[in-house]
Write a protein that holds these residues in place. Structure first.
Motif, PDB file in Angstrom:
ATOM      1  N   UNK A 183      27.456  52.414  25.068  1.00  0.00           N
ATOM      2  CA  UNK A 183      28.190  51.921  23.899  1.00  0.00           C
ATOM      3  C   UNK A 183      27.430  52.073  22.587  1.00  0.00           C
ATOM      4  N   UNK A 184      26.191  52.548  22.619  1.00  0.00           N
ATOM      5  CA  UNK A 184      25.403  52.695  21.390  1.00  0.00           C
ATOM      6  C   UNK A 184      26.072  53.571  20.322  1.00  0.00           C
ATOM      7  N   UNK A 185      26.652  54.722  20.663  1.00  0.00           N
ATOM      8  CA  UNK A 185      27.291  55.535  19.603  1.00  0.00           C
ATOM      9  C   UNK A 185      28.436  54.812  18.905  1.00  0.00           C
ATOM     10  N   UNK A 186      29.189  53.992  19.654  1.00  0.00           N
ATOM     11  CA  UNK A 186      30.296  53.259  19.035  1.00  0.00           C
ATOM     12  C   UNK A 186      29.784  52.139  18.139  1.00  0.00           C
ATOM     13  N   UNK A 187      28.695  51.483  18.548  1.00  0.00           N
ATOM     14  CA  UNK A 187      28.154  50.380  17.760  1.00  0.00           C
ATOM     15  C   UNK A 187      27.560  50.879  16.450  1.00  0.00           C
ATOM     16  N   UNK A 188      26.870  52.013  16.500  1.00  0.00           N
ATOM     17  CA  UNK A 188      26.204  52.505  15.287  1.00  0.00           C
ATOM     18  C   UNK A 188      27.215  53.050  14.275  1.00  0.00           C
ATOM     19  N   UNK A 189      28.398  53.465  14.758  1.00  0.00           N
ATOM     20  CA  UNK A 189      29.429  53.984  13.845  1.00  0.00           C
ATOM     21  C   UNK A 189      30.523  52.960  13.554  1.00  0.00           C
ATOM     22  N   UNK A 190      30.382  51.732  14.065  1.00  0.00           N
ATOM     23  CA  UNK A 190      31.384  50.670  13.895  1.00  0.00           C
ATOM     24  C   UNK A 190      32.753  51.101  14.410  1.00  0.00           C
ATOM     25  N   UNK A 191      32.780  51.685  15.585  1.00  0.00           N
ATOM     26  CA  UNK A 191      34.034  52.147  16.196  1.00  0.00           C
ATOM     27  C   UNK A 191      34.264  51.485  17.562  1.00  0.00           C
ATOM     28  N   UNK A 192      33.776  50.257  17.745  1.00  0.00           N
ATOM     29  CA  UNK A 192      33.957  49.561  19.023  1.00  0.00           C
ATOM     30  C   UNK A 192      35.433  49.314  19.281  1.00  0.00           C
ATOM     31  N   UNK A 193      35.897  49.657  20.479  1.00  0.00           N
ATOM     32  CA  UNK A 193      37.276  49.409  20.863  1.00  0.00           C
ATOM     33  C   UNK A 193      38.298  50.307  20.214  1.00  0.00           C
ATOM     34  N   UNK A 194      37.884  51.408  19.592  1.00  0.00           N
ATOM     35  CA  UNK A 194      38.841  52.290  18.925  1.00  0.00           C
ATOM     36  C   UNK A 194      39.102  53.586  19.683  1.00  0.00           C
ATOM     37  N   UNK A 195      38.246  53.902  20.656  1.00  0.00           N
ATOM     38  CA  UNK A 195      38.388  55.164  21.378  1.00  0.00           C
ATOM     39  C   UNK A 195      38.330  54.929  22.880  1.00  0.00           C
ATOM     40  N   UNK A 196      39.154  55.684  23.596  1.00  0.00           N
ATOM     41  CA  UNK A 196      39.074  55.721  25.053  1.00  0.00           C
ATOM     42  C   UNK A 196      38.198  56.901  25.444  1.00  0.00           C
ATOM     43  N   UNK A 197      37.390  56.713  26.483  1.00  0.00           N
ATOM     44  CA  UNK A 197      36.472  57.749  26.935  1.00  0.00           C
ATOM     45  C   UNK A 197      36.749  58.037  28.399  1.00  0.00           C
ATOM     46  N   UNK A 198      36.895  59.314  28.723  1.00  0.00           N
ATOM     47  CA  UNK A 198      36.997  59.761  30.108  1.00  0.00           C
ATOM     48  C   UNK A 198      35.836  60.715  30.335  1.00  0.00           C
ATOM     49  N   UNK A 199      34.996  60.392  31.335  1.00  0.00           N
ATOM     50  CA  UNK A 199      33.805  61.203  31.585  1.00  0.00           C
ATOM     51  C   UNK A 199      33.694  61.524  33.066  1.00  0.00           C
TER      52      UNK A 199
END
Length: 180
Positions: A99-115
């Motif tokens: 979750x570090x990339x989402x936290x540093x860009x303030x995008x928590x809970x805005x994108x779904x990720x499939x890996x």
């Protein structure tokens, strides 16, 4: 506009004033006719890279793990190899890494990720997913690239396990010394 005078000293507020003061008209015209570089565009230099389903794709690598990551707008659900991130990465530290990339860009809970991840262990796989998410985010929103790059998330962590050498017990450890 005419040059102003303050106690005998001339001040320049425009190029035309400079021409009047120096009396050197050809030099002033040369300055005025010099080509001017276009202003820097306010939009990012890179374009948004999306597939037919509106997702951004990127590959992340860490140690022996390789992660293929797709990012799309959503509710913040992260799926790794068909399972939820809480199930696949049971340790909280691994989920924190993802979750570090989402936290540093303030995008928590805005994108779904499939890996989908192959190779390595859980720690390497978490690092690979983080690398892939960072790259996919910068492809979906090119304006975020400088933020993610400054944090060092776009660079592949090149540290890998050192190979075992002959005449050694492990990569660097020698066999036990016996005096007799």
């Amino acid at each position: 506009m005419a040059p102003e005078s303050n106690n005998g000293a001339n001040t320049v507020s425009d190029l035309a004033d400079l021409k009047d003061i120096t009396g050197n008209a050809p030099a002033a015209e040369a300055v005025a006719e010099a080509p001017v570089a276009p202003a820097a565009p306010s939009a990012p230099l890179r374009e948004q890279e999306l597939d037919a389903q509106g997702r951004a794709y990127a590959t992340g690598r860490r140690k022996d793990a390789v992660a293929r990551v797709w990012v799309k707008p959503g509710t913040g659900k992260v799926t790794v190899n068909g399972r939820d991130q809480e199930v696949y990465f049971a340790r909280p530290t691994l989920r924190l890494i993802i979750n570090q990339p989402f936290e540093i860009t303030d995008r928590n809970g805005q994108y779904d990720v499939v890996a989908t991840v192959k190779g390595g262990g859980l720690s390497g796989q978490a690092g690979a997913v983080k690398h892939g998410i960072s790259q996919a985010l910068s492809k979906y929103e090119p304006a975020l690239r400088s933020t993610v790059k400054a944090a060092g998330f776009l660079t592949r962590d090149s540290r890998v396990v050192e190979r075992k050498k002959y005449g050694r017990a492990k990569a660097r450890r020698s066999f036990q010394f016996s005096k007799r």
